[in-house]
Design an enzyme around this catalytic site. Structure first.
Site, mmCIF file in Angstrom:
data_model
loop_
_atom_site.group_PDB
_atom_site.id
_atom_site.type_symbol
_atom_site.label_atom_id
_atom_site.label_comp_id
_atom_site.label_asym_id
_atom_site.label_seq_id
_atom_site.Cartn_x
_atom_site.Cartn_y
_atom_site.Cartn_z
ATOM 1 N N ASP A 23 0.823 -1.215 0.000
ATOM 2 C CA ASP A 23 0.000 0.000 0.000
ATOM 3 C C ASP A 23 0.853 1.260 0.000
ATOM 4 O O ASP A 23 1.969 1.266 0.531
ATOM 5 C CB ASP A 23 -0.911 -0.031 1.240
ATOM 6 C CG ASP A 23 -2.056 0.961 1.121
ATOM 7 O OD1 ASP A 23 -2.338 1.424 -0.008
ATOM 8 O OD2 ASP A 23 -2.666 1.272 2.162
ATOM 9 N N ASN A 25 1.117 3.388 -2.957
ATOM 10 C CA ASN A 25 1.577 3.786 -4.296
ATOM 11 C C ASN A 25 1.072 5.175 -4.677
ATOM 12 O O ASN A 25 1.820 5.994 -5.221
ATOM 13 C CB ASN A 25 1.073 2.798 -5.354
ATOM 14 C CG ASN A 25 1.643 1.405 -5.187
ATOM 15 O OD1 ASN A 25 2.555 1.202 -4.405
ATOM 16 N ND2 ASN A 25 1.108 0.450 -5.934
ATOM 17 N N HIS A 40 1.957 3.201 -9.155
ATOM 18 C CA HIS A 40 1.720 1.761 -9.349
ATOM 19 C C HIS A 40 2.892 1.116 -10.099
ATOM 20 O O HIS A 40 3.277 -0.016 -9.810
ATOM 21 C CB HIS A 40 0.407 1.524 -10.094
ATOM 22 C CG HIS A 40 -0.795 1.939 -9.297
ATOM 23 N ND1 HIS A 40 -0.984 1.556 -7.986
ATOM 24 C CD2 HIS A 40 -1.853 2.728 -9.610
ATOM 25 C CE1 HIS A 40 -2.112 2.084 -7.529
ATOM 26 N NE2 HIS A 40 -2.661 2.810 -8.494
ATOM 27 N N LEU A 133 11.230 -19.851 -3.599
ATOM 28 C CA LEU A 133 10.107 -19.113 -3.006
ATOM 29 C C LEU A 133 8.812 -19.340 -3.792
ATOM 30 O O LEU A 133 8.814 -19.389 -5.018
ATOM 31 C CB LEU A 133 10.448 -17.616 -3.044
ATOM 32 C CG LEU A 133 9.347 -16.644 -2.615
ATOM 33 C CD1 LEU A 133 9.093 -16.738 -1.124
ATOM 34 C CD2 LEU A 133 9.740 -15.212 -2.999
HETATM 35 C C1 IPE Z 1 -5.346 -2.646 0.254
HETATM 36 O O1 IPE Z 1 -5.037 -1.308 0.031
HETATM 37 C C2 IPE Z 1 -5.393 -3.376 -1.038
HETATM 38 C C3 IPE Z 1 -4.118 -3.518 -1.729
HETATM 39 C C4 IPE Z 1 -2.942 -3.084 -1.312
HETATM 40 C C5 IPE Z 1 -4.181 -4.208 -2.982
HETATM 41 P P1 IPE Z 1 -6.184 -0.209 -0.123
HETATM 42 O O2 IPE Z 1 -5.494 1.078 -0.391
HETATM 43 O O3 IPE Z 1 -7.204 -0.635 -1.093
HETATM 44 O O4 IPE Z 1 -6.848 -0.235 1.332
HETATM 45 P P2 IPE Z 1 -7.708 0.863 2.081
HETATM 46 O O5 IPE Z 1 -8.779 1.320 1.137
HETATM 47 O O6 IPE Z 1 -6.787 1.980 2.446
HETATM 48 O O7 IPE Z 1 -8.236 0.158 3.294
HETATM 49 C C1 IPE Z 2 -1.769 0.174 -3.260
HETATM 50 O O1 IPE Z 2 -1.508 1.543 -3.309
HETATM 51 C C2 IPE Z 2 -2.095 -0.399 -4.616
HETATM 52 C C3 IPE Z 2 -3.473 -0.870 -4.770
HETATM 53 C C4 IPE Z 2 -4.407 -0.814 -3.863
HETATM 54 C C5 IPE Z 2 -3.818 -1.452 -6.044
HETATM 55 P P1 IPE Z 2 -2.688 2.599 -3.290
HETATM 56 O O2 IPE Z 2 -3.097 2.872 -4.692
HETATM 57 O O3 IPE Z 2 -3.787 2.169 -2.397
HETATM 58 O O4 IPE Z 2 -1.936 3.847 -2.692
HETATM 59 P P2 IPE Z 2 -2.545 4.915 -1.689
HETATM 60 O O5 IPE Z 2 -3.086 4.184 -0.519
HETATM 61 O O6 IPE Z 2 -3.609 5.664 -2.449
HETATM 62 O O7 IPE Z 2 -1.383 5.784 -1.355
HETATM 63 MG MG MG Z 3 -4.117 2.446 -0.419
#
Ligand code: IPE
Ligand code: IPE
Ligand code: MG
Length: 238
Positions: A23, A25, A40, A133
Protein backbone atom coordinates in the site's frame (compact mmCIF):
# COMPACT_ATOMS: atom_id res chain seq x y z
CA UNK A 1 31.94 -9.36 8.38
CA UNK A 2 29.08 -7.07 9.38
CA UNK A 3 27.18 -8.28 6.33
CA UNK A 4 27.61 -11.86 7.48
CA UNK A 5 26.36 -10.96 10.96
CA UNK A 6 23.32 -9.19 9.55
CA UNK A 7 22.43 -12.09 7.30
CA UNK A 8 22.91 -14.58 10.10
CA UNK A 9 20.41 -12.67 12.22
CA UNK A 10 17.90 -12.61 9.40
CA UNK A 11 18.24 -16.32 8.76
CA UNK A 12 17.89 -17.29 12.41
CA UNK A 13 14.13 -17.36 12.65
CA UNK A 14 12.60 -16.67 9.32
CA UNK A 15 8.82 -16.78 9.24
CA UNK A 16 7.60 -19.54 6.90
CA UNK A 17 5.01 -17.30 5.30
CA UNK A 18 5.10 -13.52 5.02
CA UNK A 19 2.10 -11.61 3.65
CA UNK A 20 2.45 -8.02 2.50
CA UNK A 21 -0.21 -5.37 1.86
CA UNK A 22 1.51 -3.37 -0.88
CA UNK A 23 0.00 0.00 0.00
CA UNK A 24 0.95 3.63 -0.54
CA UNK A 25 1.58 3.79 -4.30
CA UNK A 26 -0.83 6.68 -4.79
CA UNK A 27 0.61 8.79 -1.95
CA UNK A 28 4.15 8.07 -3.15
CA UNK A 29 3.22 9.51 -6.57
CA UNK A 30 1.36 12.47 -5.07
CA UNK A 31 4.40 13.44 -3.01
CA UNK A 32 6.32 13.70 -6.28
CA UNK A 33 3.51 15.45 -8.20
CA UNK A 34 3.27 12.40 -10.44
CA UNK A 35 0.11 10.62 -11.66
CA UNK A 36 -1.03 7.66 -9.54
CA UNK A 37 -0.04 5.39 -12.43
CA UNK A 38 3.62 6.27 -11.76
CA UNK A 39 3.11 5.08 -8.18
CA UNK A 40 1.72 1.76 -9.35
CA UNK A 41 4.62 1.31 -11.79
CA UNK A 42 7.10 2.01 -8.99
CA UNK A 43 5.20 -0.35 -6.68
CA UNK A 44 5.46 -3.11 -9.26
CA UNK A 45 9.25 -2.67 -9.37
CA UNK A 46 9.39 -2.85 -5.59
CA UNK A 47 7.38 -6.06 -5.65
CA UNK A 48 9.86 -7.68 -8.05
CA UNK A 49 12.87 -6.67 -5.98
CA UNK A 50 11.31 -7.77 -2.67
CA UNK A 51 10.27 -11.13 -4.15
CA UNK A 52 13.83 -11.69 -5.40
CA UNK A 53 15.26 -10.77 -2.04
CA UNK A 54 12.79 -12.97 -0.17
CA UNK A 55 13.84 -15.87 -2.39
CA UNK A 56 17.49 -15.11 -1.74
CA UNK A 57 17.11 -15.25 2.03
CA UNK A 58 15.27 -18.56 1.78
CA UNK A 59 11.69 -17.54 2.52
CA UNK A 60 9.20 -20.28 1.58
CA UNK A 61 5.97 -18.30 1.00
CA UNK A 62 5.32 -14.66 0.15
CA UNK A 63 1.73 -13.53 -0.43
CA UNK A 64 1.18 -10.01 -1.74
CA UNK A 65 -2.03 -8.01 -1.95
CA UNK A 66 -2.13 -6.60 -5.47
CA UNK A 67 -5.82 -5.80 -6.03
CA UNK A 68 -8.73 -6.18 -3.64
CA UNK A 69 -12.40 -6.92 -4.31
CA UNK A 70 -12.97 -3.33 -3.14
CA UNK A 71 -10.44 -1.76 -5.52
CA UNK A 72 -12.99 -1.91 -8.38
CA UNK A 73 -14.45 1.23 -6.76
CA UNK A 74 -11.55 3.24 -8.17
CA UNK A 75 -11.85 5.23 -11.41
CA UNK A 76 -11.85 2.96 -14.46
CA UNK A 77 -8.68 4.62 -15.72
CA UNK A 78 -6.79 3.59 -12.58
CA UNK A 79 -8.16 0.03 -12.62
CA UNK A 80 -7.17 -0.28 -16.30
CA UNK A 81 -3.72 1.04 -15.47
CA UNK A 82 -3.22 -1.52 -12.68
CA UNK A 83 -4.40 -4.34 -14.97
CA UNK A 84 -1.97 -3.16 -17.67
CA UNK A 85 0.91 -3.21 -15.19
CA UNK A 86 -0.13 -6.75 -14.33
CA UNK A 87 -0.16 -7.66 -18.05
CA UNK A 88 3.38 -6.30 -18.49
CA UNK A 89 4.51 -8.20 -15.44
CA UNK A 90 2.97 -11.47 -16.62
CA UNK A 91 4.57 -11.09 -20.04
CA UNK A 92 7.94 -10.88 -18.34
CA UNK A 93 7.79 -13.74 -15.85
CA UNK A 94 10.71 -15.53 -17.50
CA UNK A 95 13.03 -13.73 -15.13
CA UNK A 96 11.19 -15.29 -12.19
CA UNK A 97 11.40 -18.69 -13.82
CA UNK A 98 15.14 -18.31 -14.07
CA UNK A 99 15.25 -17.51 -10.39
CA UNK A 100 13.36 -20.66 -9.40
CA UNK A 101 10.35 -18.70 -8.03
CA UNK A 102 6.90 -20.30 -8.21
CA UNK A 103 4.03 -17.97 -9.06
CA UNK A 104 0.45 -18.58 -7.99
CA UNK A 105 -2.66 -16.39 -7.85
CA UNK A 106 -5.37 -16.26 -5.23
CA UNK A 107 -8.69 -14.47 -5.50
CA UNK A 108 -11.75 -14.62 -7.73
CA UNK A 109 -10.03 -14.69 -11.10
CA UNK A 110 -13.21 -15.59 -13.03
CA UNK A 111 -14.14 -11.94 -13.69
CA UNK A 112 -10.76 -10.89 -15.10
CA UNK A 113 -10.22 -10.20 -18.82
CA UNK A 114 -9.67 -13.37 -20.84
CA UNK A 115 -6.12 -12.45 -21.89
CA UNK A 116 -5.11 -11.90 -18.26
CA UNK A 117 -6.60 -15.25 -17.27
CA UNK A 118 -4.55 -16.90 -20.03
CA UNK A 119 -1.36 -15.13 -18.95
CA UNK A 120 -1.97 -16.20 -15.35
CA UNK A 121 -2.46 -19.81 -16.38
CA UNK A 122 0.74 -19.71 -18.39
CA UNK A 123 2.77 -18.07 -15.61
CA UNK A 124 1.53 -20.63 -13.07
CA UNK A 125 2.26 -23.52 -15.42
CA UNK A 126 5.68 -22.22 -16.46
CA UNK A 127 6.78 -21.79 -12.86
CA UNK A 128 5.13 -24.89 -11.42
CA UNK A 129 8.39 -26.85 -11.13
CA UNK A 130 10.20 -24.11 -9.20
CA UNK A 131 11.52 -25.20 -5.83
CA UNK A 132 12.41 -21.77 -4.42
CA UNK A 133 10.11 -19.11 -3.01
CA UNK A 134 6.42 -19.48 -3.73
CA UNK A 135 4.87 -16.11 -4.48
CA UNK A 136 1.10 -15.84 -4.21
CA UNK A 137 -0.42 -12.77 -5.81
CA UNK A 138 -3.79 -11.82 -4.33
CA UNK A 139 -5.80 -10.43 -7.20
CA UNK A 140 -9.48 -9.50 -7.01
CA UNK A 141 -9.02 -10.96 -3.56
CA UNK A 142 -11.23 -10.28 -0.56
CA UNK A 143 -11.21 -12.31 2.65
CA UNK A 144 -14.98 -12.16 3.02
CA UNK A 145 -15.51 -13.05 -0.63
CA UNK A 146 -13.14 -15.99 -0.16
CA UNK A 147 -15.15 -17.25 2.81
CA UNK A 148 -18.42 -16.91 0.86
CA UNK A 149 -16.92 -19.01 -1.95
CA UNK A 150 -15.71 -21.58 0.57
CA UNK A 151 -19.16 -21.83 2.20
CA UNK A 152 -20.78 -22.34 -1.20
CA UNK A 153 -18.38 -25.16 -2.01
CA UNK A 154 -18.91 -26.78 1.37
CA UNK A 155 -22.70 -26.66 1.04
CA UNK A 156 -22.49 -28.03 -2.51
CA UNK A 157 -20.40 -30.95 -1.26
CA UNK A 158 -23.39 -32.10 0.80
CA UNK A 159 -21.31 -32.54 3.97
CA UNK A 160 -23.28 -33.02 7.20
CA UNK A 161 -23.19 -29.82 9.34
CA UNK A 162 -21.76 -31.66 12.37
CA UNK A 163 -18.84 -32.87 10.23
CA UNK A 164 -17.73 -29.31 9.44
CA UNK A 165 -14.53 -28.34 11.24
CA UNK A 166 -12.08 -25.44 11.02
CA UNK A 167 -10.08 -27.60 8.61
CA UNK A 168 -13.13 -27.93 6.34
CA UNK A 169 -13.16 -24.15 5.99
CA UNK A 170 -9.36 -23.87 5.52
CA UNK A 171 -9.41 -26.60 2.88
CA UNK A 172 -11.94 -24.67 0.83
CA UNK A 173 -10.18 -21.32 0.81
CA UNK A 174 -8.00 -20.10 -2.07
CA UNK A 175 -5.07 -20.70 0.28
CA UNK A 176 -5.91 -24.39 0.86
CA UNK A 177 -2.39 -25.49 -0.03
CA UNK A 178 -0.49 -22.67 1.71
CA UNK A 179 0.25 -22.49 5.45
CA UNK A 180 -1.32 -19.55 7.32
CA UNK A 181 0.77 -16.36 7.26
CA UNK A 182 3.10 -16.00 10.26
CA UNK A 183 3.78 -12.36 9.63
CA UNK A 184 1.76 -9.61 7.96
CA UNK A 185 3.52 -6.44 6.83
CA UNK A 186 1.62 -3.27 6.04
CA UNK A 187 3.54 -0.20 4.99
CA UNK A 188 2.02 3.25 4.22
CA UNK A 189 0.95 4.15 7.75
CA UNK A 190 -2.42 2.40 7.73
CA UNK A 191 -3.30 0.08 10.59
CA UNK A 192 -5.86 -2.27 9.12
CA UNK A 193 -6.20 -5.52 7.20
CA UNK A 194 -8.49 -4.17 4.46
CA UNK A 195 -10.12 -7.57 4.02
CA UNK A 196 -6.79 -9.38 3.58
CA UNK A 197 -6.47 -13.03 4.68
CA UNK A 198 -8.95 -12.48 7.49
CA UNK A 199 -9.44 -16.17 8.28
CA UNK A 200 -5.78 -17.10 7.85
CA UNK A 201 -4.38 -14.25 9.96
CA UNK A 202 -6.06 -15.31 13.22
CA UNK A 203 -2.64 -15.81 14.89
CA UNK A 204 -0.36 -13.83 12.58
CA UNK A 205 2.12 -11.27 13.89
CA UNK A 206 1.90 -7.76 12.40
CA UNK A 207 4.39 -5.13 11.35
CA UNK A 208 3.27 -1.63 10.43
CA UNK A 209 5.42 1.15 9.04
CA UNK A 210 5.03 4.60 7.51
CA UNK A 211 7.20 3.69 4.53
CA UNK A 212 5.26 3.91 1.28
CA UNK A 213 5.39 0.68 -0.71
CA UNK A 214 7.47 2.03 -3.62
CA UNK A 215 10.11 3.08 -1.05
CA UNK A 216 10.17 -0.34 0.63
CA UNK A 217 13.65 -1.88 0.38
CA UNK A 218 15.16 -5.25 1.33
CA UNK A 219 16.61 -3.57 4.45
CA UNK A 220 13.04 -2.85 5.59
CA UNK A 221 12.20 -6.52 5.22
CA UNK A 222 15.28 -7.28 7.33
CA UNK A 223 14.07 -4.83 9.98
CA UNK A 224 10.63 -6.41 10.01
CA UNK A 225 12.04 -9.93 10.31
CA UNK A 226 14.34 -8.84 13.13
CA UNK A 227 11.27 -7.54 14.92
CA UNK A 228 9.47 -10.81 14.26
CA UNK A 229 12.36 -12.64 15.87
CA UNK A 230 11.60 -10.88 19.15
CA UNK A 231 7.94 -11.85 19.20
CA UNK A 232 6.69 -14.53 21.55
CA UNK A 233 3.89 -16.42 19.84
CA UNK A 234 1.77 -18.10 22.48
CA UNK A 235 -1.35 -19.15 20.55
CA UNK A 236 -3.38 -18.81 23.71
CA UNK A 237 -0.97 -20.87 25.80
CA UNK A 238 1.42 -19.54 28.43
C1 IPE B 1 -5.35 -2.65 0.25
O1 IPE B 1 -5.04 -1.31 0.03
C2 IPE B 1 -5.39 -3.38 -1.04
C3 IPE B 1 -4.12 -3.52 -1.73
C4 IPE B 1 -2.94 -3.08 -1.31
C5 IPE B 1 -4.18 -4.21 -2.98
P1 IPE B 1 -6.18 -0.21 -0.12
O2 IPE B 1 -5.49 1.08 -0.39
O3 IPE B 1 -7.20 -0.63 -1.09
O4 IPE B 1 -6.85 -0.24 1.33
P2 IPE B 1 -7.71 0.86 2.08
O5 IPE B 1 -8.78 1.32 1.14
O6 IPE B 1 -6.79 1.98 2.45
O7 IPE B 1 -8.24 0.16 3.29
C1 IPE C 1 -1.77 0.17 -3.26
O1 IPE C 1 -1.51 1.54 -3.31
C2 IPE C 1 -2.09 -0.40 -4.62
C3 IPE C 1 -3.47 -0.87 -4.77
C4 IPE C 1 -4.41 -0.81 -3.86
C5 IPE C 1 -3.82 -1.45 -6.04
P1 IPE C 1 -2.69 2.60 -3.29
O2 IPE C 1 -3.10 2.87 -4.69
O3 IPE C 1 -3.79 2.17 -2.40
O4 IPE C 1 -1.94 3.85 -2.69
P2 IPE C 1 -2.54 4.92 -1.69
O5 IPE C 1 -3.09 4.18 -0.52
O6 IPE C 1 -3.61 5.66 -2.45
O7 IPE C 1 -1.38 5.78 -1.35
MG1 MG D 1 -4.12 2.45 -0.42
Amino acid sequence: MSLFKKQKKTFDNLPTHIAIIMDGNGRWAKKRSLPRSAGHAAGSKTFKSIARYANKIGLKYLTVYAFSTENWKRPKEEVDNIMNILRDYLLDTDSFKNENIMLRFIGDLTVLDEDIKELIKKAEKDSSEATGLRVNIALNYGGRDEIVHAVRRIVESGIKPEKITEDTISENLYTHDIPDPDFIIRPSGEYRLSNYLIWQSAYAEYWFSDILWPDFKPKHLDMAIEDYNNRNRRYGGI
